[in-house]
Design a protein around this motif. Structure first.
Motif, mmCIF file in Angstrom:
data_model
loop_
_atom_site.group_PDB
_atom_site.id
_atom_site.type_symbol
_atom_site.label_atom_id
_atom_site.label_comp_id
_atom_site.label_asym_id
_atom_site.label_seq_id
_atom_site.Cartn_x
_atom_site.Cartn_y
_atom_site.Cartn_z
ATOM 1 N N ASP A 1 62.139 45.382 -32.387
ATOM 2 C CA ASP A 1 61.863 44.178 -33.076
ATOM 3 C C ASP A 1 61.399 43.121 -32.289
ATOM 4 O OD1 ASP A 1 62.001 41.460 -34.172
ATOM 5 O OD2 ASP A 1 63.333 42.454 -35.951
ATOM 6 N N ARG A 2 59.805 42.832 -31.951
ATOM 7 C CA ARG A 2 59.576 41.876 -31.178
ATOM 8 C C ARG A 2 60.140 40.377 -30.935
ATOM 9 N NH1 ARG A 2 55.047 44.743 -33.090
ATOM 10 N NH2 ARG A 2 54.552 42.800 -34.712
ATOM 11 N N GLU A 3 60.231 39.881 -32.306
ATOM 12 C CA GLU A 3 60.925 38.592 -32.637
ATOM 13 C C GLU A 3 62.372 38.552 -32.073
ATOM 14 O OE1 GLU A 3 60.318 36.512 -36.412
ATOM 15 O OE2 GLU A 3 58.182 37.453 -36.613
ATOM 16 N N ALA A 4 63.049 39.799 -32.495
ATOM 17 C CA ALA A 4 64.579 39.866 -31.912
ATOM 18 C C ALA A 4 64.539 39.595 -30.433
ATOM 19 C CB ALA A 4 65.240 40.972 -32.484
ATOM 20 N N LEU A 5 63.495 40.006 -29.803
ATOM 21 C CA LEU A 5 63.566 40.127 -28.480
ATOM 22 C C LEU A 5 62.932 38.752 -27.739
ATOM 23 C CD1 LEU A 5 62.245 43.690 -27.831
ATOM 24 C CD2 LEU A 5 64.649 42.848 -27.255
ATOM 25 N N GLY A 6 62.512 38.002 -28.704
ATOM 26 C CA GLY A 6 62.082 36.603 -28.274
ATOM 27 C C GLY A 6 60.479 36.325 -28.257
ATOM 28 N N PHE A 7 59.891 37.369 -28.708
ATOM 29 C CA PHE A 7 58.360 37.488 -28.881
ATOM 30 C C PHE A 7 57.626 37.320 -30.057
ATOM 31 C CE2 PHE A 7 59.324 40.103 -25.081
ATOM 32 C CZ PHE A 7 58.641 39.545 -24.127
ATOM 33 N N GLY A 8 57.767 35.859 -30.404
ATOM 34 C CA GLY A 8 57.494 35.391 -31.805
ATOM 35 C C GLY A 8 55.794 35.322 -32.256
ATOM 36 N N VAL A 9 54.982 35.604 -31.194
ATOM 37 C CA VAL A 9 53.552 35.736 -31.312
ATOM 38 C C VAL A 9 52.684 37.030 -30.986
ATOM 39 C CG1 VAL A 9 51.437 34.400 -30.665
ATOM 40 C CG2 VAL A 9 53.354 32.974 -30.974
#
Length: 152
Positions: free
Chosen positions: A58-66
């Motif tokens: 999960d990119r967002e859970a790993l801090g990659f929001g874009v």
């Protein structure tokens, strides 16, 4: 190409949803014995229908929001090899996929970043310095809908 029956398709749908399912669990879900499910999975793998299993993060859970899709047109195709561009792009951790495409651009890159400022840093310091990189067009992903694909 091998012929797929409905049980094969059910196995593929189940593994697409959760690639970590064991042959025993698949068998229980589909009314097969564990050995029968295992034989079918092995046949699908050996024939190339199943080419691997992946862990999806999960990119967002790993801090990659874009997430940004870049179209890259090479400026100097004759002077820079495609392999050189691909090798350099592969070394950038934020680049998730590199697709050599036909059309307006030579490459399509999928890039993740923490935020827009982080993406701008990656673009300026890494993408624009790739060997042969010329025109770059960015498309920021607003939302994503995953479709089931050809198996339904």
């Amino acid at each position: 190409m091998i012929d797929l029956d409905e049980t094969d398709r059910a196995i593929l749908r189940a593994l697409r949803a959760d690639a970590a399912l064991s042959a025993g669990e698949l068998g229980r879900r589909l009314g097969l014995s564990q050995p029968a499910a295992w034989r079918r999975i092995r046949r699908l793998t050996e024939s190339g229908v199943i080419s691997g299993r992946r862990l999806v993060l999960d990119r967002e859970a790993l801090g990659f929001g874009v997430t940004v899709f870049l179209g890259v047109k090479l400026a100097t195709k004759g002077r820079v090899s495609l392999d050189e561009f691909e090798r350099a792009a592969s070394a950038i951790p934020e680049v998730q996929t590199i697709e050599h495409v036909l059309g307006l651009f030579d490459y399509r890159l999928k890039v993740v970043a923490r935020d827009l400022a982080d993406f701008e840093r990656v673009l300026r310091r890494r993408i624009m310095t790739l060997p042969g990189a010329g025109n770059v067009e960015a498309n920021v992903m607003l939302s994503e809908e995953r479709l089931p694909g050809p198996l339904g």
